[in-house]
Design a protein around this motif. Structure first.
Motif, PDB file in Angstrom:
ATOM      1  N   UNK A  17     -25.044  28.401 -33.353  1.00  0.00           N
ATOM      2  CA  UNK A  17     -24.151  27.939 -34.430  1.00  0.00           C
ATOM      3  C   UNK A  17     -22.922  27.235 -33.845  1.00  0.00           C
ATOM      4  N   UNK A  18     -22.396  27.775 -32.756  1.00  0.00           N
ATOM      5  CA  UNK A  18     -21.274  27.123 -32.069  1.00  0.00           C
ATOM      6  C   UNK A  18     -21.696  25.738 -31.567  1.00  0.00           C
ATOM      7  N   UNK A  20     -24.186  23.895 -32.636  1.00  0.00           N
ATOM      8  CA  UNK A  20     -24.425  23.069 -33.816  1.00  0.00           C
ATOM      9  C   UNK A  20     -23.108  22.458 -34.306  1.00  0.00           C
ATOM     10  N   UNK A  21     -22.084  23.289 -34.425  1.00  0.00           N
ATOM     11  CA  UNK A  21     -20.770  22.812 -34.881  1.00  0.00           C
ATOM     12  C   UNK A  21     -20.163  21.801 -33.908  1.00  0.00           C
ATOM     13  N   UNK A  22     -20.331  22.042 -32.616  1.00  0.00           N
ATOM     14  CA  UNK A  22     -19.802  21.119 -31.615  1.00  0.00           C
ATOM     15  C   UNK A  22     -20.522  19.764 -31.668  1.00  0.00           C
ATOM     16  N   UNK A  23     -21.821  19.797 -31.839  1.00  0.00           N
ATOM     17  CA  UNK A  23     -22.578  18.545 -31.965  1.00  0.00           C
ATOM     18  C   UNK A  23     -22.162  17.789 -33.221  1.00  0.00           C
ATOM     19  N   UNK A  24     -22.023  18.505 -34.315  1.00  0.00           N
ATOM     20  CA  UNK A  24     -21.614  17.889 -35.578  1.00  0.00           C
ATOM     21  C   UNK A  24     -20.229  17.264 -35.454  1.00  0.00           C
ATOM     22  N   UNK A  25     -19.322  17.951 -34.773  1.00  0.00           N
ATOM     23  CA  UNK A  25     -17.959  17.441 -34.578  1.00  0.00           C
ATOM     24  C   UNK A  25     -17.946  16.171 -33.736  1.00  0.00           C
ATOM     25  N   UNK A  26     -19.008  15.943 -32.977  1.00  0.00           N
ATOM     26  CA  UNK A  26     -19.119  14.748 -32.138  1.00  0.00           C
ATOM     27  C   UNK A  26     -20.055  13.710 -32.764  1.00  0.00           C
ATOM     28  N   UNK A  28     -22.917  13.928 -34.199  1.00  0.00           N
ATOM     29  CA  UNK A  28     -24.363  14.093 -34.029  1.00  0.00           C
ATOM     30  C   UNK A  28     -24.904  14.772 -35.274  1.00  0.00           C
ATOM     31  N   UNK A  29     -26.193  14.684 -35.463  1.00  0.00           N
ATOM     32  CA  UNK A  29     -26.847  15.310 -36.611  1.00  0.00           C
ATOM     33  C   UNK A  29     -27.899  16.298 -36.110  1.00  0.00           C
ATOM     34  N   UNK A  30     -27.468  17.503 -35.752  1.00  0.00           N
ATOM     35  CA  UNK A  30     -28.438  18.476 -35.247  1.00  0.00           C
ATOM     36  C   UNK A  30     -29.303  19.041 -36.366  1.00  0.00           C
ATOM     37  N   UNK A  31     -30.505  19.454 -36.006  1.00  0.00           N
ATOM     38  CA  UNK A  31     -31.431  20.081 -36.940  1.00  0.00           C
ATOM     39  C   UNK A  31     -31.499  21.552 -36.585  1.00  0.00           C
ATOM     40  N   UNK A  32     -31.318  22.420 -37.563  1.00  0.00           N
ATOM     41  CA  UNK A  32     -31.421  23.858 -37.349  1.00  0.00           C
ATOM     42  C   UNK A  32     -32.168  24.496 -38.505  1.00  0.00           C
ATOM     43  N   UNK A  33     -32.962  25.491 -38.196  1.00  0.00           N
ATOM     44  CA  UNK A  33     -33.804  26.084 -39.239  1.00  0.00           C
ATOM     45  C   UNK A  33     -33.012  26.795 -40.322  1.00  0.00           C
ATOM     46  N   UNK A  34     -31.831  27.302 -40.018  1.00  0.00           N
ATOM     47  CA  UNK A  34     -31.066  28.008 -41.060  1.00  0.00           C
ATOM     48  C   UNK A  34     -30.504  27.042 -42.094  1.00  0.00           C
ATOM     49  N   UNK A  35     -30.425  25.785 -41.758  1.00  0.00           N
ATOM     50  CA  UNK A  35     -29.843  24.805 -42.674  1.00  0.00           C
ATOM     51  C   UNK A  35     -30.889  23.885 -43.285  1.00  0.00           C
ATOM     52  N   UNK A  36     -31.933  23.617 -42.564  1.00  0.00           N
ATOM     53  CA  UNK A  36     -32.848  22.551 -42.950  1.00  0.00           C
ATOM     54  C   UNK A  36     -34.201  22.982 -43.502  1.00  0.00           C
ATOM     55  N   UNK A  37     -34.433  24.281 -43.657  1.00  0.00           N
ATOM     56  CA  UNK A  37     -35.700  24.737 -44.226  1.00  0.00           C
ATOM     57  C   UNK A  37     -35.422  25.445 -45.551  1.00  0.00           C
ATOM     58  N   UNK A  38     -35.920  24.898 -46.646  1.00  0.00           N
ATOM     59  CA  UNK A  38     -35.756  25.573 -47.939  1.00  0.00           C
ATOM     60  C   UNK A  38     -36.445  26.943 -47.924  1.00  0.00           C
TER      61      UNK A  38
END
Length: 94
Positions: A17-18, A20-26, A28-38
């Motif tokens: 999660x850290x 993911x947040x760091x990539x997003x702040x830069x 980037x568009x990271x893919x993670x299962x907690x966010x991207x899987x219904x």
């Protein structure tokens, strides 16, 4: 489309999660299962789609991720992830 697919073991979620947040702040568009899987989706199919759609594959190496065995096929998940990513890249280049 995502820039990077993040493969990890559940015990590593705080670090991921850290990251993911760091990539997003830069930007980037990271893919993670907690966010991207219904919740009602076919989990494995969504994982494969996430890998195929990403430009990069990031595998978080930890004692937990190396030891984890996927329940549906008894293969180490890191191995399954690597095989899937390799095949995806192979077919994309054809």
């Amino acid at each position: 489309m995502s820039d990077v697919f993040i493969s990890y073991s559940s015990p590593d979620i705080d670090f991921v999660r850290y990251l993911f947040d760091q990539l997003t702040a830069r930007d980037r568009q990271p893919w993670a299962d907690w966010q991207d899987i219904p919740p009602t989706a076919d989990w494995l199919a969504e994982i494969y789609r996430g890998i195929e759609a990403a430009d990069s594959f990031l595998f978080i190496i930890s004692p937990d991720s190396v030891a984890f065995v996927c329940p549906f096929n008894r293969l180490p998940c890191w191995l399954l992830s690597q095989i899937t990513a390799s095949l995806t890249n192979y077919f994309r280049s054809r």
